[in-house]
Design an enzyme around this catalytic site. Structure first.
Site, PDB file in Angstrom:
ATOM      1  N   TYR A  18       0.809  -1.227   0.000  1.00 50.31           N
ATOM      2  CA  TYR A  18       0.000   0.000   0.000  1.00 50.31           C
ATOM      3  C   TYR A  18       0.840   1.274   0.000  1.00 50.31           C
ATOM      4  O   TYR A  18       0.300   2.370  -0.066  1.00 50.31           O
ATOM      5  CB  TYR A  18      -0.914   0.028   1.232  1.00 50.31           C
ATOM      6  CG  TYR A  18      -1.859  -1.145   1.283  1.00 50.31           C
ATOM      7  CD1 TYR A  18      -3.017  -1.163   0.502  1.00 50.31           C
ATOM      8  CD2 TYR A  18      -1.594  -2.241   2.091  1.00 50.31           C
ATOM      9  CE1 TYR A  18      -3.882  -2.243   0.527  1.00 50.31           C
ATOM     10  CE2 TYR A  18      -2.456  -3.328   2.132  1.00 50.31           C
ATOM     11  CZ  TYR A  18      -3.591  -3.319   1.341  1.00 50.31           C
ATOM     12  OH  TYR A  18      -4.446  -4.394   1.371  1.00 50.31           O
ATOM     13  N   PHE A  72      -5.202  -1.523   9.816  1.00 50.07           N
ATOM     14  CA  PHE A  72      -5.628  -1.095   8.494  1.00 50.07           C
ATOM     15  C   PHE A  72      -6.535   0.121   8.650  1.00 50.07           C
ATOM     16  O   PHE A  72      -7.003   0.443   9.741  1.00 50.07           O
ATOM     17  CB  PHE A  72      -6.281  -2.249   7.732  1.00 50.07           C
ATOM     18  CG  PHE A  72      -5.245  -3.183   7.168  1.00 50.07           C
ATOM     19  CD1 PHE A  72      -4.633  -2.901   5.958  1.00 50.07           C
ATOM     20  CD2 PHE A  72      -4.842  -4.303   7.878  1.00 50.07           C
ATOM     21  CE1 PHE A  72      -3.647  -3.723   5.441  1.00 50.07           C
ATOM     22  CE2 PHE A  72      -3.856  -5.139   7.375  1.00 50.07           C
ATOM     23  CZ  PHE A  72      -3.251  -4.847   6.157  1.00 50.07           C
ATOM     24  N   ASN A  74      -9.569   0.960   8.108  1.00 47.82           N
ATOM     25  CA  ASN A  74     -10.892   0.915   8.731  1.00 47.82           C
ATOM     26  C   ASN A  74     -10.844   0.685  10.243  1.00 47.82           C
ATOM     27  O   ASN A  74     -11.880   0.683  10.897  1.00 47.82           O
ATOM     28  CB  ASN A  74     -11.796  -0.123   8.043  1.00 47.82           C
ATOM     29  CG  ASN A  74     -11.221  -1.526   8.080  1.00 47.82           C
ATOM     30  OD1 ASN A  74     -10.091  -1.726   8.519  1.00 47.82           O
ATOM     31  ND2 ASN A  74     -11.986  -2.478   7.615  1.00 47.82           N
ATOM     32  N   ASN A 120     -13.373   5.409   5.497  1.00 49.46           N
ATOM     33  CA  ASN A 120     -13.372   4.453   6.611  1.00 49.46           C
ATOM     34  C   ASN A 120     -12.431   4.827   7.749  1.00 49.46           C
ATOM     35  O   ASN A 120     -12.687   4.491   8.902  1.00 49.46           O
ATOM     36  CB  ASN A 120     -13.057   3.046   6.097  1.00 49.46           C
ATOM     37  CG  ASN A 120     -14.209   2.479   5.284  1.00 49.46           C
ATOM     38  OD1 ASN A 120     -15.364   2.821   5.513  1.00 49.46           O
ATOM     39  ND2 ASN A 120     -13.906   1.639   4.319  1.00 49.46           N
TER      40      ASN A 120
END
Length: 194
Positions: A18, A72, A74, A120
């Site tokens: 990412y 992560f 969220n 999120n």
């Protein structure tokens, strides 16, 4: 703004997969802030984040606790809540730097409070802090082209020229944070909101 400690959280996803995606512009912004003040991140597993601390010099020095959650996106709020609790930082001294689909690349907006607009990371922060009344530095990434899904767009690896441009935007977001904690929201909005 009387308390001189702020939590500046860059929103993103951990791990090399990412690293160079639009969703991680918040990570780059806090990394830039740490670099420019000679600080480095260390892993705090209890707070579920990489954390660095810098002090902005001046007549009234300001301490910034910089964070990149290792959860992560969220679940960002888990780390934010843990760090804020540890440092006794109230939500009105929390600043989230995040990607924003509703702003074109190269544009930036700073605001206090508001909805999560489907983001999120912000949704998780609101949930865990019990309020949406924290600062947001919204870094424009634009809308996906054609029919590409937003999730695919924000998580796609950036091409080199787009990456260079986003790194500049991340540095500007860092400038906005420094202005915000030193001079307040109105001055910051007048200077940076585009």
């Amino acid at each position: 703004m009387t308390n001189s400690t702020y939590l500046v959280v860059g929103l993103g996803n951990p791990g090399p997969a990412y690293e160079i995606t639009r969703h991680n512009v918040g990570f780059w912004a806090v990394a830039d802030l740490a670099d420019r003040h000679g600080s480095s991140f260390s892993l705090n597993s209890r707070q579920r984040a990489e954390v660095a601390t810098v002090t902005l010099p001046g007549p009234q020095p300001v301490k910034l606790v910089l964070a990149r959650p290792t959860t992560f996106m969220n679940l960002s709020g888990v780390a934010v809540k843990a760090i804020a609790s540890f440092h006794k930082i109230e939500p009105d001294h929390v600043i989230a730097i995040h990607d924003e689909l509703d702003l074109d690349p190269g544009r930036l907006r700073v605001k206090l409070g508001g909805g999560d607009n489907g983001h999120n990371g912000l949704k998780s922060m609101r949930q865990h802090l019990g309020t949406g009344d924290f600062y947001r530095v919204r870094v424009g990434i634009g809308r996906p082209p054609g029919r590409q899904a937003a999730a695919d767009y924000v998580l796609a690896k950036l091409k080199p020229k787009d990456l260079d441009a986003m790194r500049v935007d991340a540095a500007v977001a860092g400038d906005a944070v420094e202005t915000l904690v030193r001079e307040g929201l109105t001055v910051t909005q007048n200077k940076f909101n585009s």
